[in-house]
Design an enzyme around this catalytic site. Structure first.
Site, PDB file in Angstrom:
ATOM      1  N   TYR A   2       0.837  -1.204   0.000  1.00 46.32           N
ATOM      2  CA  TYR A   2       0.000   0.000   0.000  1.00 46.32           C
ATOM      3  C   TYR A   2       0.874   1.257   0.000  1.00 46.32           C
ATOM      4  O   TYR A   2       1.737   1.427   0.871  1.00 46.32           O
ATOM      5  CB  TYR A   2      -0.911  -0.002   1.223  1.00 46.32           C
ATOM      6  CG  TYR A   2      -2.035   0.995   1.115  1.00 46.32           C
ATOM      7  CD1 TYR A   2      -3.265   0.609   0.600  1.00 46.32           C
ATOM      8  CD2 TYR A   2      -1.882   2.317   1.514  1.00 46.32           C
ATOM      9  CE1 TYR A   2      -4.299   1.511   0.487  1.00 46.32           C
ATOM     10  CE2 TYR A   2      -2.919   3.231   1.398  1.00 46.32           C
ATOM     11  CZ  TYR A   2      -4.125   2.821   0.887  1.00 46.32           C
ATOM     12  OH  TYR A   2      -5.154   3.723   0.773  1.00 46.32           O
ATOM     13  N   TYR A   9      -5.601   4.732  -7.951  1.00 41.99           N
ATOM     14  CA  TYR A   9      -5.768   4.673  -6.505  1.00 41.99           C
ATOM     15  C   TYR A   9      -7.098   4.020  -6.161  1.00 41.99           C
ATOM     16  O   TYR A   9      -8.120   4.680  -6.102  1.00 41.99           O
ATOM     17  CB  TYR A   9      -5.718   6.079  -5.903  1.00 41.99           C
ATOM     18  CG  TYR A   9      -5.383   6.091  -4.435  1.00 41.99           C
ATOM     19  CD1 TYR A   9      -4.090   6.366  -4.006  1.00 41.99           C
ATOM     20  CD2 TYR A   9      -6.344   5.819  -3.474  1.00 41.99           C
ATOM     21  CE1 TYR A   9      -3.768   6.358  -2.659  1.00 41.99           C
ATOM     22  CE2 TYR A   9      -6.023   5.808  -2.118  1.00 41.99           C
ATOM     23  CZ  TYR A   9      -4.742   6.084  -1.719  1.00 41.99           C
ATOM     24  OH  TYR A   9      -4.422   6.069  -0.382  1.00 41.99           O
TER      25      TYR A   9
END
Ligand SMILES: [Zn+2]
Lengths: 142, 368
Positions: free
Chosen positions: B263, B313
């Protein structure tokens, strides 16, 4: 401390998503007192208001702290969406480690950005915010 | 997965609906096969609009760790007999929301520190970066190496923000400062897109159209433990317990992992996670990126589709999707030579003064 001041502070705290449990802290700032929440059994200090990880809520009290700290980490804000801060960029938001243990998020003031160094000793400096709240900021110690 | 990018012109629910349709087509399933539904973040009208009728639907919110959590939760629902085919679904249309003038600024505050002008994840992740620089001598150019490494992957990947648009270290250094030490090119930006991942038993998966990818291990860790220990800024999440559980379940060590999909809201994030997962020692992340260690020929190819920094994203699905693409051998020009196992992480949720909240690890494999 008047109820009127209490309510005004509460509104301000809630507006930024702060915690009403911390109201005694913000009220004490009016008298230029810097408090921490401390467990009276083990003397561990907390901020924001907490239960002691070992002793729960049985002996938590707001007590005067030294107002001394060291710089733990910081950022210099160059872009902000906060209208009230736009004319202040670049400004420093730091996390200081109070001598009593807990972290405190604050502005580092009276220090040129090139002099900022993690671990540097700091001391509290109360300053009136435009929202009416007296805010503890930190500056280099002496 | 739907198209990902800026100004797609679709509402969030439509993106989720399209993602579910694509997942069903990929698996060769009819609509009624989905008997569990996990909406990453919040839903109300999804099921009616999509024509689904599962046994349950759960809205889940633990920030950027939500997608990994949704897969772990789906496993639990299947193993407890609540469902056979759980859809883990994401779809956001940030540009549609922005066009309507809806700016949820409050969500970017961290409580009382907003009194001091602290707002947004860049500032709070900058706290980690500053600590790392202080402790290990990491530099802005090291962070730039992360940005360039990930962009190099995206340049070769159609459909990403960085496709065909290389950046250089000098361009990173010249990009404007946002929250020192982060420059513009250290930061991600929101994109629009939908994702649906179907989770089912291995037996059932093998009967389906698409090549199944196996969930070999999972783990979670909460950053509040670091807060109580006074080290929330020295650590990028509480990875230790998540890692331990995930690798124990998979019966693997980090040496068995072919790629990492971590992440990455900001450049410091994959760098610190590679250290925490034991790919490299603490403090070595900057040099590792500068030497190409996270590139396609490196020791641990990381965020191989460009990641959230340079691809798109999807708040934590980016890494899961990229792992699936690589493990299926569908990465085209960006296909890794060795792609049998993947480590995926999720991280996030604004946790006020303690900075961040959740971490979740997943180990995926092309073989059971
Ligand atoms: Zn105690």
């Amino acid at each position: 401390m008047t109820t009127e001041t209490d309510n005004k502070h509460l509104d301000t705290i809630l507006k930024v998503g702060g915690d009403p449990a911390d109201l005694p802290f913000w009220n004490a700032c009016e008298d230029e007192l810097f408090l921490i929440h401390q467990c009276q059994r083990c003397k561990r200090g907390y901020w924001p208001a907490s239960r002691c990880v070992d002793h729960g809520n049985e002996a938590m009290e707001w007590v005067a702290a030294s107002g001394k700290a060291t710089l733990h980490t910081y950022t210099i804000i160059h872009r902000t969406h906060l209208a009230s801060m736009k004319d202040k960029v670049p400004f420093v938001v730091g996390v200081v480690e109070l001598d009593e243990g807990p972290f405190f998020h604050t502005n580092i003031v009276d220090c040129s950005h090139s002099m900022l160094e993690l671990g540097m000793p700091l001391q509290v400096k109360m300053a009136r915010h435009e929202n009416g709240l007296m805010l503890p900021m930190f500056m280099p110690a002496n | 997965m739907t198209a990902q990018g800026l100004n797609l012109g679709l509402e969030a629910r439509e993106l989720r609906s399209q993602a579910v349709d694509l997942a069903l087509a990929d698996a060769g399933l009819e609509r009624d096969a989905i008997d569990g539904y996990i909406r990453c973040f919040v839903d109300r009208e999804d099921l009616r609009y999509m024509g689904l009728s599962p046994n349950f639907s759960v809205s889940m919110m633990t920030g950027g760790a939500t997608p990994v959590f949704s897969l772990l939760t789906a496993i639990g629902m299947i193993q407890s007999g609540q469902a056979e085919m759980v859809a883990c679904v994401y779809g956001e249309a940030h540009s549609a929301r922005a066009a309507r003038g809806v700016q949820p600024i409050g969500a970017y505050g961290y409580g009382y520190p907003m009194l001091y002008g602290l707002m947004g994840a860049a500032a709070t992740h900058a706290f980690h970066a500053r600590r790392h620089m202080h402790l290990y001598g990491t530099t802005s150019r090291h962070l730039g190496a992360v940005a360039v490494t990930q962009r190099d992957y995206a340049v070769k990947r159609p459909g990403t923000l960085g496709y065909g648009k290389p950046i250089t270290l000098d361009e990173h250094q010249a990009s404007p400062m946002i929250a020192d030490p982060f420059r513009r090119l250290d930061c991600t930006r929101d994109t629009d897109g939908g994702v649906a991942v179907l989770v089912t038993s291995a037996e059932r998966a093998r009967q389906l159209h698409a090549k199944p990818i196996y969930l070999l291990g999972g783990g979670t860790g909460h950053n509040i433990a670091n807060w109580h220990k006074g080290v929330p800024f020295d650590n990028h999440d509480n990875i230790e317990p998540a890692k331990r559980r995930a690798f124990a379940q998979a019966g693997m060590t980090i040496a068995d992992i072919d790629m990492a999909q971590l992440y990455d809201p900001f450049t410091i994030s994959p760098l610190m996670q590679l250290e925490a997962y034991g790919v490299i020692a603490a403090g070595q992340g900057g040099a590792f990126y500068a030497d190409g260690g996270a590139g396609p020929e490196g020791k641990m190819p990381t965020n191989t589709g460009g990641g959230q920094l340079s691809a798109y994203y999807t708040t934590g699905f980016t890494g899961i999707i990229e792992a699936i693409i690589q493990l299926r051998g569908d990465a085209g020009e960006g296909q890794l030579k060795k792609a049998g196992t993947a480590l995926v992480s999720g991280h996030g949720m604004n946790a006020g003064v303690q900075n961040t909240w959740a971490h979740a690890s997943l180990i995926l494999g092309s073989e059971q």
